[in-house]
Each structure stands twice: as structure tokens, then as C-alpha cells.
Design a protein around this motif. Structure first.
Motif, PDB file in Angstrom:
ATOM      1  N   ASN A  26       0.818  -1.205   0.000  1.00  0.00           N
ATOM      2  CA  ASN A  26       0.000   0.000   0.000  1.00  0.00           C
ATOM      3  C   ASN A  26       0.854   1.260   0.000  1.00  0.00           C
ATOM      4  O   ASN A  26       2.062   1.226   0.222  1.00  0.00           O
ATOM      5  N   ARG A  27       0.188   2.379  -0.246  1.00  0.00           N
ATOM      6  CA  ARG A  27       0.846   3.672  -0.352  1.00  0.00           C
ATOM      7  C   ARG A  27       1.484   4.093   0.960  1.00  0.00           C
ATOM      8  O   ARG A  27       2.539   4.733   0.977  1.00  0.00           O
ATOM      9  N   HIS A  28       0.855   3.730   2.055  1.00  0.00           N
ATOM     10  CA  HIS A  28       1.359   4.118   3.374  1.00  0.00           C
ATOM     11  C   HIS A  28       2.762   3.563   3.593  1.00  0.00           C
ATOM     12  O   HIS A  28       3.672   4.273   4.047  1.00  0.00           O
ATOM     13  N   ASP A  29       2.968   2.287   3.251  1.00  0.00           N
ATOM     14  CA  ASP A  29       4.281   1.666   3.443  1.00  0.00           C
ATOM     15  C   ASP A  29       5.328   2.266   2.503  1.00  0.00           C
ATOM     16  O   ASP A  29       6.488   2.445   2.884  1.00  0.00           O
ATOM     17  N   LEU A  49       3.065   4.942  -6.556  1.00  0.00           N
ATOM     18  CA  LEU A  49       1.880   5.095  -5.721  1.00  0.00           C
ATOM     19  C   LEU A  49       0.591   5.007  -6.523  1.00  0.00           C
ATOM     20  O   LEU A  49      -0.473   4.760  -5.964  1.00  0.00           O
ATOM     21  N   SER A  50       0.661   5.227  -7.814  1.00  0.00           N
ATOM     22  CA  SER A  50      -0.547   5.368  -8.626  1.00  0.00           C
ATOM     23  C   SER A  50      -1.401   4.111  -8.641  1.00  0.00           C
ATOM     24  O   SER A  50      -2.627   4.186  -8.731  1.00  0.00           O
ATOM     25  N   ASN A  51      -0.791   2.939  -8.571  1.00  0.00           N
ATOM     26  CA  ASN A  51      -1.577   1.706  -8.641  1.00  0.00           C
ATOM     27  C   ASN A  51      -1.569   0.939  -7.326  1.00  0.00           C
ATOM     28  O   ASN A  51      -1.909  -0.240  -7.290  1.00  0.00           O
ATOM     29  N   ILE A 117     -14.663   8.025   2.180  1.00  0.00           N
ATOM     30  CA  ILE A 117     -13.871   7.795   0.976  1.00  0.00           C
ATOM     31  C   ILE A 117     -14.026   6.343   0.559  1.00  0.00           C
ATOM     32  O   ILE A 117     -13.915   5.438   1.385  1.00  0.00           O
ATOM     33  N   GLU A 118     -14.270   6.108  -0.728  1.00  0.00           N
ATOM     34  CA  GLU A 118     -14.408   4.743  -1.241  1.00  0.00           C
ATOM     35  C   GLU A 118     -13.381   4.491  -2.343  1.00  0.00           C
ATOM     36  O   GLU A 118     -13.127   5.371  -3.167  1.00  0.00           O
ATOM     37  N   GLY A 123      -5.785   2.679  -5.935  1.00  0.00           N
ATOM     38  CA  GLY A 123      -5.160   3.987  -6.053  1.00  0.00           C
ATOM     39  C   GLY A 123      -6.090   5.107  -6.440  1.00  0.00           C
ATOM     40  O   GLY A 123      -5.672   6.267  -6.491  1.00  0.00           O
ATOM     41  N   LYS A 124      -7.375   4.813  -6.709  1.00  0.00           N
ATOM     42  CA  LYS A 124      -8.327   5.838  -7.111  1.00  0.00           C
ATOM     43  C   LYS A 124      -9.500   5.836  -6.139  1.00  0.00           C
ATOM     44  O   LYS A 124     -10.189   4.832  -5.982  1.00  0.00           O
ATOM     45  N   VAL A 125      -9.726   6.980  -5.492  1.00  0.00           N
ATOM     46  CA  VAL A 125     -10.771   7.060  -4.474  1.00  0.00           C
ATOM     47  C   VAL A 125     -11.856   8.036  -4.910  1.00  0.00           C
ATOM     48  O   VAL A 125     -11.632   8.933  -5.724  1.00  0.00           O
TER      49      VAL A 125
END
Length: 451
Positions: A26-29, A49-51, A117-118, A123-125
């Protein structure tokens, strides 16, 4: 004896860094990885981060089975049969949503923002409308393209799972459905994947199905002539409550590794009132709670009135104990797919012992007249807004005053509205003084805003 040489993390060779990054889910890591040093940031581009998933390491997840048995009993197939149309060939996507409370660090006197947020695609919310299942489709011209979360205090209040159609991700599989995830027994020490979970789906006006996400085998979990109002996770088990208020635990058949399930009755209490026919289960701080709509009496009321009743599970005697108060320091928020408590002190201009519900929710009772509201002489009633409550601009949220058994339209109170919609302007500004000075002239009158 040779002394051990201290090696800097920045000196780790790139051929080792890249395989490590490939395993980050994930983006956080990835952001934490990049924050170690300049060399690590150079090796790991932000384009990675995009995907990467934002809200969960497991979801969204597309079911492989086309037109699964569960889908054939859903709303899309029923409507197709009703109008003589051929149902489309499609699959389901299991997605996650998170409800966040965002507070500005630079000025604690500003109202926080409660946002859902969904994530339908990795990567797209998308923004959901406040406390609803609907995705915001309107274009928000002044909404920032990039949010610097270091400027805000962000707390996740609740997590939601739901099913959406693969060909039309903005549409739910069924409007009145709910999903909870249960981890399957895992004898290995490895990290769990999505295939190690079973999804329990409440759908079709009270049916429950268990989907093994590894094999996608579907089992109907039911009792004869029983329809269920809600399901919830509690202490690693799935609980279900039927229309009569009887509580059951969904347990595995025969042994812990079985992929078949049965109902085990936990609470024998029944709610015989024909009015109290809708229940909502939720867990909070290690306790199991139940919300029901029905007739309520208070010493301060002359007559009984339709309102909300809250119960807490007594684990010793296995029965429900009705609460006389939520607590002067608590607010209960009820979304269609989850409930959670929040601290009243986090909400500027709010008081505790309140329940917030969506106006289209089955728990919502018709709001009393504004004359009745004014007779209570509440400090938070804004009489100047009474004539401006147009259906087009109405914020579809009501606040239930627990002690007075009264629903209050959130649209009539500035402090209530600021928490929900539209997004606050302080999201895109760092100068608090300018924001406070210009918010009225820049935002314009509230009734011109889109909800």
C-alpha cells in the motif's frame, strides 16, 4: 576480535531495495520507505503510488465468477426480469470505504469534517455523500487536487465493505446490503491474503450468504422462516439479528476449519412490538450494541413518542440491557452500513447524547415541526434558516436528541452542516486568518451550495 562495522541504511545496494519495494502493498508503506533517506527516495519513484491500494491492502477485489449465484438473487436481476430484459453478464467487486474525521491542526476552533472515501479501483478514491452509499458525482471546483495530510489530524472512525458491479462500479449490487469479512483459519505463519477470507453478505431483504473468497463457493446461511435485519463482527465472530430481535452467532459446522456455517442462538430475548421491526448491530470498544426504532417514554414526556432505543449486550446473563443515555460526552453516528461513537468535544458547537442518522435511513422518524423545535428553546436552533430549508438544498441528515426523543434537521443548524457538506475551505488554505475573514463572501449563502 574484529569490531562490527556500522553500515548506514543509505548504503544498501539498489538491487536489494527494489525487491523490497515490490513487496510493499500500500501507499502508506511506500511513503514510509521513501522517508528513510535521500537514496531510498531516489530509488523509489512516486509513480509507484498510482496503482497501490489506499484504504486496504486486500481490497478492492474482483470476484472471478461471472454472474455468481448471489448476483442472480440481487436487485439487478430482479429488475431485468420485471421489465423483460436479459440480465447483463457481469461480476462483482468487493470494495472498501473508510469514514474519516479530519481536523485542522492549525486552528482547533474550526469545525472538523466527517468524510467517507471509497476505493473502487486501486489507487483511485471517490467521495461518498455524508453518511450515505451514494458517490458524489458533482464536480467540486474549489476542492484541492492534493491534500497535505500532515497539516491535519486524521482519525478513521469506521470501515465499510460493499459489493459493486464490475461494469458499473458507481452502482451498488443492491441498495440494502451489507458485507462483513471473517478470516478463515490459517495454520501457516504467512500473512493473510484476500483468499483467506469469507465474506458474509446480508441482502435480498434479509437473507445471508457466505462467500469463500478463495474458492468463491457460496453457501446460504439461514433459519427456516427467518429474515435478518443486520450482521456485525464482534470479537472475531459474525453475529446476526433477526426481525424479532433474537441474536445469533454464525459458527462453523463440525470443526474450526470447515467452510460451512450454522446459526447458534445467543440471546433469547424477543421484541414483540410490531413497531420495533428494524435492528442495527454494531461493536464499540469491546461491547456489542443494538439500536431499534420504537415507542419511547421519558419522565419529561406526557405521552410516548416514536424514537430510538439503544441496548448493550450483557455477556454474563446473555441478554440486552437498555441504556437510559448515550453519555453527555458521546455522539452516535449511524450510516447505512456501520455505526460508531465519537467524542462530542471533537465537534464544535455540538452537544453529547445525540444520534446522527441519514434522512432516508429506515431508522429516521419524520421530523417534528419547527414550532415544536422552537418550543424547546434550544441554543443550537437557528431560526433565521427556518424559511430557507428548500428540498433542493436540504442536507439529508437528522440529529436525534436522545433525552427529548426528537429529530432535528441538521440543515437548520450551521454547526451541524459544517461537519458534513460541502468540504470546508480550510482544506486548501494554510492561512487561517484569511480563511476566517473570507469564508462568508467566498462560499456564498449556504442554500446555493450543492449537496
Amino acid at each position: 576480535m574484529s569490531r562490527r562495522r556500522n553500515v548506514s541504511w543509505a548504503d544498501m545496494p539498489e538491487e536489494l531495495l527494489i525487491p523490497i519495494v515490490d513487496r510493499l502493498e500500500n501507499r502508506h508503506d511506500i511513503l514510509h520507505f521513501r522517508s528513510v533517506c535521500k537514496e531510498w527516495r531516489r530509488c523509489v519513484s512516486l509513480s509507484l503510488l498510482s496503482n497501490k491500494r489506499v484504504l486496504s491492502t486486500l481490497l478492492p477485489h474482483k470476484l472471478r465468477t461471472t454472474n455468481p449465484p448471489l448476483l442472480k438473487e440481487g436487485a439487478s436481476f430482479k429488475y431485468a426480469d420485471l421489465y423483460g430484459e436479459k440480465p447483463r453478464t457481469t461480476s462483482l467487486i468487493l470494495v472498501t470505504s473508510s469514514i474519516f474525521l479530519v481536523k485542522p491542526i492549525f486552528n482547533p476552533k474550526l469545525s472538523p469534517w466527517l468524510v467517507t472515501i471509497e476505493e473502487v479501483n486501486p489507487g483511485k478514491v471517490f467521495l461518498r455523500k455524508p453518511l450515505s452509499r451514494s458517490v458524489v458525482k458533482e464536480r467540486l471546483w474549489d476542492f484541492p487536487k492534493l491534500l497535505d495530510l500532515s497539516r491535519f489530524e486524521v482519525e478513521e472512525m469506521g470501515k465499510i465493505y460493499s459489493l459493486r458491479s464490475d461494469d458499473e462500479p458507481n452502482y451498488l449490487f443492491e441498495e440494502e446490503h451489507k458485507v462483513v469479512l471473517l478470516a478463515n483459519p490459517n495454520d501457516c505463519k504467512r500473512e493473510l491474503t484476500i483468499d483467506d477470507y469469507t465474506a458474509f453478505v446480508l441482502y435480498n431483504a434479509g437473507s445471508i450468504a457466505a462467500i469463500n473468497l478463495g474458492t468463491e463457493k457460496v453457501q446460504q446461511v439461514f433459519l427456516k422462516a427467518r429474515k435478518f435485519d443486520d450482521i456485525a463482527m464482534f470479537k472475531g465472530k459474525v453475529y446476526a439479528i433477526d426481525r424479532y430481535g433474537i441474536l445469533y452467532m454464525i459458527d462453523r459446522v463440525d470443526n474450526a476449519s470447515s467452510d460451512r456455517f450454522k446459526m447458534v442462538q445467543i440471546v433469547k430475548d424477543r421484541f414483540y412490538s410490531p413497531i420495533e421491526r428494524k435492528s442495527r448491530l454494531f461493536e464499540s470498544n469491546g461491547e456489542l450494541y443494538l439500536v431499534r426504532k420504537g415507542m419511547v417514554s421519558r419522565p419529561s414526556l406526557k405521552n410516548k413518542s416514536m424514537g430510538l432505543r439503544i441496548y448493550r449486550m450483557n455477556h454474563v446473563e446473555n441478554n440486552w440491557e437498555e441504556l437510559e443515555s448515550i453519555g453527555e460526552d458521546k455522539i452516535l453516528f449511524m450510516a447505512p452500513d456501520c455505526c460508531f461513537f465519537a467524542q462530542a468535544s471533537d465537534f464544535i458547537g455540538w452537544k453529547g447524547n445525540r444520534i446522527v442518522v441519514h434522512s432516508t435511513d429506515s431508522f429516521r422518524v419524520r421530523c417534528q415541526s419547527t414550532s415544536c423545535i422552537k418550543n424547546h428553546d434550544w441554543d443550537d436552533y437557528d431560526s433565521d434558516l427556518e424559511l430557507m430549508m428548500e428540498p433542493k438544498g436540504r442536507l439529508s441528515i437528522d440529529v436525534y436528541y436522545f433525552e427529548d426523543v426528537l429529530f432535528f434537521p441538521a440543515n437548520l443548524n450551521q454547526a451541524y452542516r459544517d461537519v458534513f457538506w460541502p468540504p470546508p475551505r480550510w482544506l486548501s488554505t494554510s492561512d487561517t486568518d484569511d480563511w476566517l475573514a473570507e469564508q462568508q463572501c467566498q462560499r456564498g449563502p449556504w442554500w446555493n451550495r450543492q449537496w
